[in-house]
Design an enzyme around this catalytic site. Sequence first.
Site, PDB file in Angstrom:
ATOM      1  N   SER A  39      86.965 -23.856  92.645  1.00 14.90           N
ATOM      2  CA  SER A  39      85.510 -24.023  92.696  1.00 14.90           C
ATOM      3  C   SER A  39      84.814 -23.497  91.444  1.00 14.90           C
ATOM      4  O   SER A  39      83.664 -23.826  91.189  1.00 14.90           O
ATOM      5  CB  SER A  39      84.952 -23.329  93.938  1.00 14.90           C
ATOM      6  OG  SER A  39      85.123 -21.936  93.817  1.00 14.90           O
ATOM      7  N   LYS A  76      81.480 -16.690  92.819  1.00 19.07           N
ATOM      8  CA  LYS A  76      80.528 -17.779  92.534  1.00 19.07           C
ATOM      9  C   LYS A  76      79.503 -17.299  91.510  1.00 19.07           C
ATOM     10  O   LYS A  76      79.407 -16.102  91.216  1.00 19.07           O
ATOM     11  CB  LYS A  76      79.775 -18.186  93.818  1.00 19.07           C
ATOM     12  CG  LYS A  76      80.607 -18.828  94.909  1.00 19.07           C
ATOM     13  CD  LYS A  76      80.995 -20.247  94.599  1.00 19.07           C
ATOM     14  CE  LYS A  76      81.954 -20.833  95.632  1.00 19.07           C
ATOM     15  NZ  LYS A  76      83.234 -20.196  95.739  1.00 19.07           N
TER      16      LYS A  76
END
Lengths: 121, 506
Positions: A39, A76
Amino acid sequence: MNMMALSNDFSESEQTLNLNELCVQHPTATYFVRASGDSMIDAGIHCDDVLVVDRSITARDGDIVVANLDHSFTVKKLELSPTIRLLPMNKADSDHQPQEIDQESVFDVFGVVTFVVHAIR
Amino acid sequence: MFAHVYCPDLLIQCEHLFRPELKSQPLIVYESITHQGSELIKLLACSPQARELGFKMGLGSEQLGQLIKQHSSTQESQTLVKCLPNRELYADLSKRLFSSLEMLAPSVTPVAGDEAYLDLTNLKRLTHSSQKVKGSPEDLDLETGKQQLQDFTYELRNSIEQWLGLEILIGVGATKTLAYLGCMAAEHDCNHRPINPSYGKRDEHRGITILTDSEFSQSVLAKFSTSRIRGIGSKTLNKLSTLGIHNALELSQASSQQIGKRCSVLVEHLAIELAGLTSQLTSERVVENQFDSKQLRTSQTLSDAAKTKRADKLMGYEIQESLANYAKAHLKAHTKGHGKNSIANSLLRVVVAMLLNAHKELIERQLICHEIEIILERTDMHAQGEIFVDNKSISLAEPIESLGPIKTLCRQIFENMFRDKTHYHSIGLTLKCLDQYKAKQVSLFEEAMETEKLLHLDKNDQSFKLIQRYCELHDMSKQRKSPHKQSGLPKSPSYTSQWHELLRVN
């Protein structure tokens, strides 16, 4: 005799470069974690990379953070305004969507990622 | 001015740091030893939720087993999480805690793996009395000093929390004893004050108690029964109650001389410290009873510290401060003009003298010890006078309380450590992992029988067998440390010490 003097110089010279000095600014507040999944591939974080996480840094908008979201750890990009969101960084894969942090979610920033250790072979 | 910093439930907090999902569940850390065919369970830590289920430090093995069974089998909404101690993780975080404290605070004196004293004298000179005329320069100074102290403690607490993810409690007072009480008051406060819901965050006083204001500190002291003060055992407690002293405030107001006469010098020392005056007592006993931190820090591995701490909590005593008679004797054992044996003998005599003291304490408090440690501090002539500390310890599979065997063991450890042509500074002895005598009555009886036999053998000069016996003991203690055969019990991964066990993040 000269060689002896020289070898003394050797031993007194500076130590060999240590990667810790470069990557770990705050040893007591630094933890290593391992990334999984893809990701964050656009940020240069690949699966199985080791991330250097510094807890002594207060996270700012745009930092890449390791966060605890609803009891699971995730890496993230942190967005603070207009709302708090965790953004994945992988344009090629639309499966990864930004995660909104609302009132009900259990959320806290574990630390800010400062370095990525990536093995290339 | 001192601060006492304590990290409550360190083991639990360590587990929570990397497994935050456990925060809402009752969690216990325990180990079990198979001893003579039966399983002995020892609780090392329990979370507040586990405490609500009835777990607490000091429970007997049987009770623990029952509780664990009871809460594992039922279909409760909150299942009990059990884990084995992850000593690498605890040791790492404890090390981090101390290095952070050293970075943030002026002078750090570690007490155990999860607590330390900070000397704040250089931070700001604060006077204890509040009887100064208002508006005078001193008064202003006091106010700014207070503010500074408050800022410092808040900063310290917040930094440790951010850097390590550990919550700490801080007590500040004019003396170490007061600081310690402050810390305990802070703990009590934390357990009984719910998190302020309107802010969603902890209020800024949480976990910090500053005892500089005399009125406030008196009110805090009055809430402390004497039994909660470390260093006061059941016998002293009785003596104090006959003097009409039931709480810390009364002890601080009592005449210290009277206390000294009726109780030990240590209690007199405590009374003076509680009154906010630094005790000037330099009598040998106090010096001996006083824990020497520098030495302990170097001698104690951190996982040991955590272990010791837990064992102590078992009885509500503190090993370092008062129990383990951590005596320090300065000896100038120059090698010049003396034979090896005479130095060894004189050092050994010191060890025995310290042992006698410690043993007296042990008997007085009805305790037995599981581990003996000897510390030698030496200067290495070849390394430009650098000071080295050697320490060796033996953990015993069967706890011993009688003096003879301990003495023999000490001699053996010492002879093992002693090196010729070395300049020794100081020597220390610690009896670690103390346990209550009564708790092990049954097995001790057997042990006592054997000890008697051994002593008998010793008298007949068959010391060889004695040594053999202790070799056996030593080997058994090794088994105790080896990984247990209980599979299926999870131990958390070595997040900080093994590359292949790092925390995975998605």
